[in-house]
Motif scaffolding. Structure first.
Motif, PDB file in Angstrom:
ATOM      1  N   HIS A   9       1.539  23.793  43.954  1.00 51.57           N
ATOM      2  CA  HIS A   9       2.476  24.723  44.578  1.00 51.57           C
ATOM      3  C   HIS A   9       2.957  25.747  43.547  1.00 51.57           C
ATOM      4  O   HIS A   9       3.195  25.411  42.385  1.00 51.57           O
ATOM      5  CB  HIS A   9       3.680  23.981  45.148  1.00 51.57           C
ATOM      6  CG  HIS A   9       3.366  23.161  46.360  1.00 51.57           C
ATOM      7  ND1 HIS A   9       3.170  23.730  47.595  1.00 51.57           N
ATOM      8  CD2 HIS A   9       3.224  21.827  46.525  1.00 51.57           C
ATOM      9  CE1 HIS A   9       2.918  22.772  48.484  1.00 51.57           C
ATOM     10  NE2 HIS A   9       2.928  21.613  47.858  1.00 51.57           N
ATOM     11  N   LYS A  24      11.027  30.987  49.391  1.00 49.75           N
ATOM     12  CA  LYS A  24      10.597  29.612  49.570  1.00 49.75           C
ATOM     13  C   LYS A  24      10.818  29.226  51.028  1.00 49.75           C
ATOM     14  O   LYS A  24      11.900  29.446  51.581  1.00 49.75           O
ATOM     15  CB  LYS A  24      11.382  28.669  48.653  1.00 49.75           C
ATOM     16  CG  LYS A  24      11.324  29.055  47.176  1.00 49.75           C
ATOM     17  CD  LYS A  24       9.915  28.928  46.608  1.00 49.75           C
ATOM     18  CE  LYS A  24       9.877  29.336  45.137  1.00 49.75           C
ATOM     19  NZ  LYS A  24       8.555  29.146  44.503  1.00 49.75           N
ATOM     20  N   VAL A  25       9.787  28.666  51.631  1.00 50.16           N
ATOM     21  CA  VAL A  25       9.832  28.343  53.055  1.00 50.16           C
ATOM     22  C   VAL A  25       9.473  26.880  53.259  1.00 50.16           C
ATOM     23  O   VAL A  25       8.468  26.402  52.715  1.00 50.16           O
ATOM     24  CB  VAL A  25       8.861  29.230  53.858  1.00 50.16           C
ATOM     25  CG1 VAL A  25       8.921  28.896  55.339  1.00 50.16           C
ATOM     26  CG2 VAL A  25       9.175  30.699  53.627  1.00 50.16           C
ATOM     27  N   ALA A  26      10.292  26.174  54.028  1.00 52.65           N
ATOM     28  CA  ALA A  26      10.033  24.759  54.318  1.00 52.65           C
ATOM     29  C   ALA A  26       9.258  24.633  55.620  1.00 52.65           C
ATOM     30  O   ALA A  26       9.662  25.186  56.650  1.00 52.65           O
ATOM     31  CB  ALA A  26      11.347  23.994  54.409  1.00 52.65           C
ATOM     32  N   ILE A  49       7.205  22.458  50.923  1.00 48.54           N
ATOM     33  CA  ILE A  49       7.916  23.674  50.536  1.00 48.54           C
ATOM     34  C   ILE A  49       6.896  24.634  49.946  1.00 48.54           C
ATOM     35  O   ILE A  49       6.225  24.320  48.957  1.00 48.54           O
ATOM     36  CB  ILE A  49       9.017  23.379  49.504  1.00 48.54           C
ATOM     37  CG1 ILE A  49       9.984  22.310  50.028  1.00 48.54           C
ATOM     38  CG2 ILE A  49       9.770  24.671  49.151  1.00 48.54           C
ATOM     39  CD1 ILE A  49      10.761  22.744  51.255  1.00 48.54           C
ATOM     40  N   TYR A  50       6.791  25.812  50.545  1.00 47.78           N
ATOM     41  CA  TYR A  50       5.790  26.775  50.125  1.00 47.78           C
ATOM     42  C   TYR A  50       6.447  28.089  49.700  1.00 47.78           C
ATOM     43  O   TYR A  50       7.614  28.335  49.989  1.00 47.78           O
ATOM     44  CB  TYR A  50       4.791  27.036  51.256  1.00 47.78           C
ATOM     45  CG  TYR A  50       3.957  25.831  51.601  1.00 47.78           C
ATOM     46  CD1 TYR A  50       2.783  25.551  50.908  1.00 47.78           C
ATOM     47  CD2 TYR A  50       4.346  24.946  52.604  1.00 47.78           C
ATOM     48  CE1 TYR A  50       2.015  24.444  51.204  1.00 47.78           C
ATOM     49  CE2 TYR A  50       3.586  23.828  52.910  1.00 47.78           C
ATOM     50  CZ  TYR A  50       2.423  23.583  52.203  1.00 47.78           C
ATOM     51  OH  TYR A  50       1.669  22.474  52.502  1.00 47.78           O
ATOM     52  N   THR A  51       5.663  28.912  49.019  1.00 47.15           N
ATOM     53  CA  THR A  51       6.136  30.210  48.530  1.00 47.15           C
ATOM     54  C   THR A  51       5.383  31.314  49.251  1.00 47.15           C
ATOM     55  O   THR A  51       4.166  31.238  49.422  1.00 47.15           O
ATOM     56  CB  THR A  51       5.921  30.336  47.016  1.00 47.15           C
ATOM     57  OG1 THR A  51       6.565  29.241  46.354  1.00 47.15           O
ATOM     58  CG2 THR A  51       6.511  31.628  46.490  1.00 47.15           C
TER      59      THR A  51
END
Length: 225
Positions: A9, A24-26, A49-51
């Motif tokens: 990640h 940052k997106v869950a 959790i991504y960017t």
């Protein structure tokens, strides 16, 4: 020779510069059985959790598994060949990190051409902190920038497009390939490898399941930001 590409990640921090945003997106967990998902493995649902990097409402890059997976051709080539690498399109810096992150990586230096000063401001400090002296980021148009005549890159990897399906991609890939041919031993393009992953693996899955191999719409990630 180390040629194994390993997913991770992005740790580029959230921030805003001009119209560009890193956030940052869950993607929450849910009831999901991957065995019943007909899409290629790289496109299947993966919570976490991504960017995301976006300009206004247009998403340019994420660190979702499918996006990393469809960049692997360039990463593996760089790890196998080593030496100096050229990347057009900075994005989150995920490709450059994947080339330099392995302890045994033979990649000596990466030159990245990025047209947006805002993207550079958001991402460059993170890369320079981790890979000081191994990354050069040049603010320029990938279609017109020319390296010094004596430079030579083992790999040229091009990822300047937010949409792998856009019809103009084919002509633009041809332009970049021709432009950088004098400097690059090998060149690859993200839209091409993305569509190959979507169509070839889907076809293999349908043939395995005894279904028609007729062309269908390309697979897309289930986790849209």
């Amino acid at each position: 020779m180390h040629t194994t590409a390993e997913y991770f990640h992005s740790e580029v921090p959230a921030g805003t510069s001009g119209a560009w945003v890193i956030e940052k997106v869950a993607i929450p967990d849910r009831e999901y059985d991957p065995a019943t998902d007909p899409r290629p493995d790289c496109f299947k649902f993966r919570p976490g959790i991504y960017t995301s990097l976006r300009r206004d409402s247009t998403q340019f890059m994420t660190d979702l598994y499918d996006e990393w997976w469809t960049q692997r051709a360039g990463i593996v080539e760089a790890l196998a060949r080593g030496g100096e690498v050229l990347i057009t399109g900075l994005g989150l810096g995920l490709v450059a990190e994947s080339m330099l992150r392995p302890v045994q990586s033979r990649v000596q230096r990466i030159t990245i051409v990025e047209y947006s000063s805002d993207v550079i401001q958001l991402v460059a400090p993170h890369l320079h902190l981790l890979y000081a002296g191994k990354i050069e980021i040049i603010e320029a148009d990938a279609f017109t920038w020319e390296p010094p005549r004596e430079r030579r890159f083992t790999v040229g990897w091009h990822d300047i497009w937010p949409d792998p399906h856009a019809p103009e991609n084919v002509e633009e890939m041809k332009r970049l390939e021709e432009h950088y041919r004098p400097w690059c031993n090998w060149q690859g393009f993200w839209p091409k490898t993305y569509l190959e992953a979507a169509t070839n693996q889907s076809k293999a899955n349908r043939q395995r399941d005894g279904e028609s191999a007729a062309p269908q719409h390309d697979a897309v990630s289930d986790a849209q930001f």
